[in-house]
Scaffold this motif. Structure first.
Motif, short mmCIF file in Angstrom:
data_model
loop_
_atom_site.label_atom_id
_atom_site.label_comp_id
_atom_site.label_asym_id
_atom_site.label_seq_id
_atom_site.Cartn_x
_atom_site.Cartn_y
_atom_site.Cartn_z
N LEU A 166 75.95 9.75 63.81
CA LEU A 166 75.74 8.54 64.79
C LEU A 166 77.27 8.07 65.91
CD1 LEU A 166 73.04 6.40 62.96
CD2 LEU A 166 72.55 8.05 64.63
N ASP A 167 78.42 8.20 64.84
CA ASP A 167 79.98 7.65 65.37
C ASP A 167 79.36 8.31 66.59
OD1 ASP A 167 79.37 6.11 63.50
OD2 ASP A 167 81.19 7.63 62.23
N LEU A 168 78.65 9.32 67.56
CA LEU A 168 79.11 10.24 68.48
C LEU A 168 77.97 9.91 69.62
CD1 LEU A 168 80.82 13.80 67.35
CD2 LEU A 168 81.56 11.33 67.75
N ILE A 169 77.16 9.09 69.15
CA ILE A 169 75.48 8.48 70.13
C ILE A 169 76.12 7.29 70.43
CG2 ILE A 169 73.58 8.29 69.70
CD1 ILE A 169 74.91 11.40 69.49
N ALA A 170 75.66 6.56 71.83
CA ALA A 170 76.12 5.87 72.58
C ALA A 170 74.92 4.62 71.75
CB ALA A 170 75.74 5.85 73.86
N PRO A 171 75.68 3.40 71.23
CA PRO A 171 75.40 2.18 70.68
C PRO A 171 73.64 2.21 71.36
CG PRO A 171 77.43 1.34 71.20
CD PRO A 171 77.36 2.36 71.94
N CYS A 172 72.94 2.64 72.60
CA CYS A 172 71.74 2.56 73.49
C CYS A 172 71.18 2.88 72.59
CB CYS A 172 72.28 1.94 75.35
SG CYS A 172 72.71 3.80 75.37
N THR A 198 80.82 7.38 77.81
CA THR A 198 79.89 7.70 77.29
C THR A 198 79.65 8.68 78.54
OG1 THR A 198 78.24 6.35 78.67
CG2 THR A 198 78.72 5.68 76.24
N PHE A 199 78.78 9.73 77.93
CA PHE A 199 78.60 10.29 78.81
C PHE A 199 77.01 11.32 78.39
CE2 PHE A 199 79.93 12.78 75.22
CZ PHE A 199 79.46 13.90 75.31
N ASP A 200 76.36 11.57 79.51
CA ASP A 200 74.77 12.79 79.65
C ASP A 200 75.01 13.80 78.66
OD1 ASP A 200 73.45 10.02 80.57
OD2 ASP A 200 74.02 10.99 82.35
N MET A 201 74.21 13.70 77.67
CA MET A 201 73.99 15.28 77.40
C MET A 201 72.74 15.59 76.71
SD MET A 201 76.00 15.29 73.65
CE MET A 201 74.65 14.00 72.19
#
Length: 481
Positions: free
Chosen positions: A66-72, A105-108
């Motif tokens: 979760l540390d590598l996931i955007a908060p939203c 952030t970026f889309d993946m």
């Protein structure tokens, strides 16, 4: 061994360690690959570290995914993790937003698979950065939105065809012009909407223009569903990719019925005006002829030679004006006179009337020039005065080879008219500007009317040179009087 053939010897295949192959694929994959358990990183490949901005997998092993996931997006991913731990079936393919080490952030794109090992649930993920892809989609969506707004607000019809000429899109204005909805158009096809008398020609032009130039442009009649005929202007251009393969066509449709109607009305008005002008010139010419006939009758009754001479000169001046209207009546161009033809005819008529010199030779070098009516009138009168004067007065005692040379030519934006004879010329002390004779005063007046200049010399005969500007369209509209 193949029967009847030579023995074939193959080198023995090397033995591969599957573990080494998996390790090589893992380490060298361009996709980010990571393994986690209970939401914690177990190990990741170099591409995974690079995607999130870390130097090595040591920075990530043991950390929460979760540390590598955007908060939203964390609550959604946390939900997926718990579903896998409880044996539920969360999505195996989805998109989310990653969080880099620098906070960006970026889309993946995420592909997930799970497996059991030693009683634990392990999750293998393959990640791809799709930021540029999504941005391209956003730009495409924005572009399509702008196009639709533009197309719907355009005052002309717009349509798209695929490579097989099937319609993909029409805007509102297209539907207004044709009176058809898109589904009606798809059912009938656009060729069936063309007026039957124009259809074959339009098809010929379509098949001739598009393959050769990639363009099509034509005006033709269109049949609305109500039976009403409308004139339209259609323009079509092909759409090609970078390899010049045609992908389809984009076209515009403009209702030009009112313009066509105005053009037809204007054409009719111009034709009526031309007929009227011809009739006017014909009547003016006839009136001049009537005046000349009256002068001829009067001349027959006169016994005074001087009076006869005056009437004859007046008649010839009227004839030079009548000849202009005669030419206009016979000409296709009602605005300009063929000066070459006009002066040549004046020369013939004046020679018949005044030539009394035996063996007189008149040399003509006349350039084909066209001038407005009023300028031709002044030029004709000037020409008549100079030539008539030469025919009557230049050769009281004819030389061995009497001659008159006449030259008409253009010199830039001006016209030059020269007339030279080898007769007696003027007296040495004669000054034309002091002359009291009507003919010479009329010559000077006509040169002024033409806004021209003149030169006259009396060496080896009389030599006139008159230059004047060729009237422009503006000066035709407002002739100098």
């Amino acid at each position: 061994m193949i029967k009847g053939g030579p023995a074939l010897n193959f080198a023995p295949l090397p033995e591969f360690d599957p573990q080494e192959i998996y390790q090589a694929v893992f380490e060298n994959s361009r996709d980010a690959i990571g393994l986690s358990q209970a939401g914690k990183h177990v190990f990741v490949n170099p591409a995974y570290c690079k995607m999130f901005g870390y130097q090595s997998n040591q920075e990530l092993v043991g950390r929460s995914i979760l540390d590598l996931i955007a908060p939203c997006q964390r609550s959604q991913i946390q939900k997926y993790v718990k579903m896998r731990e409880t044996g539920e079936d969360p999505p195996n393919f989805y998109e989310t937003k990653g969080l880099r080490k620098d906070g960006s952030t970026f889309d993946m794109e995420v592909t997930v698979s799970s497996y059991l090992k030693n009683g634990g649930v392990y999750t293998l993920v393959i990640l791809r950065d799709i930021s540029e892809h999504n941005r391209a989609l956003e730009l495409l969506t924005e572009s399509e939105s702008r196009f639709r707004i533009l197309a719907e607000s355009a005052p002309i019809g717009i349509f798209f065809l695929d490579n097989d000429e099937n319609c993909l899109f029409v805007n509102s204005r297209w539907q207004e012009i044709t009176g058809l909805k898109l589904h009606e158009y798809l059912a009938t096809g656009w060729l069936n909407l063309i007026h039957p008398e124009d259809r074959e020609f339009v098809i010929q032009e379509w098949t001739a223009q598009l393959p050769r130039t990639g363009q099509f442009q034509l005006e033709f009649r269109f049949l609305r569903r109500t039976g009403e005929t409308r004139w339209i202007s259609m323009r079509v251009s092909s759409i090609a990719n970078i390899y010049e393969d045609v992908l389809g066509f984009v076209g515009t449709l403009e209702d030009i019925s009112e313009r066509r109607q105005s053009e037809n009305q204007l054409k009719s008005a111009l034709e009526e005006r031309e007929v009227l002008l011809r009739e006017i010139h014909h009547r003016v010419k006839n009136n001049f002829q009537a005046i000349m006939s009256l002068l001829n009758l009067q001349m027959r009754k006169l016994k005074n030679p001087e009076l006869k001479k005056i009437l004859q000169i007046s008649r010839d001046r009227i004839r030079s004006m009548a000849l202009v209207h005669e030419q206009l009546y016979e000409s296709q161009n009602m605005a300009r006179i063929d000066l070459q033809k006009y002066l040549r005819q004046l020369t013939r008529e004046l020679t018949v009337l005044y030539q009394e010199t035996p063996n007189l030779r008149i040399q003509l070098s006349l350039e084909a020039l066209h001038v407005p009516l009023e300028q031709a009138m002044y030029c004709g009168q000037l020409f008549t005065e100079i030539l008539a004067n030469a025919l009557k007065n230049a050769f009281p005692e004819p030389p061995e080879s009497p001659e008159i040379q006449i030259v008409l030519r253009s010199a830039g934006s001006r016209i030059e008219l020269e007339m030279q004879d080898n007769g007696i010329g003027f007296r040495p002390d004669f000054r034309i500007e002091h002359s009291t004779t009507l003919g010479l005063r009329l010559i000077l007046s006509l040169v002024s009317q033409l806004q021209g200049d003149y030169q006259v010399s009396s060496e080896n005969g009389l030599h006139w040179k008159v230059t004047f500007p060729l009237a422009s369209p503006a000066s035709e509209a407002q002739p100098t009087r």
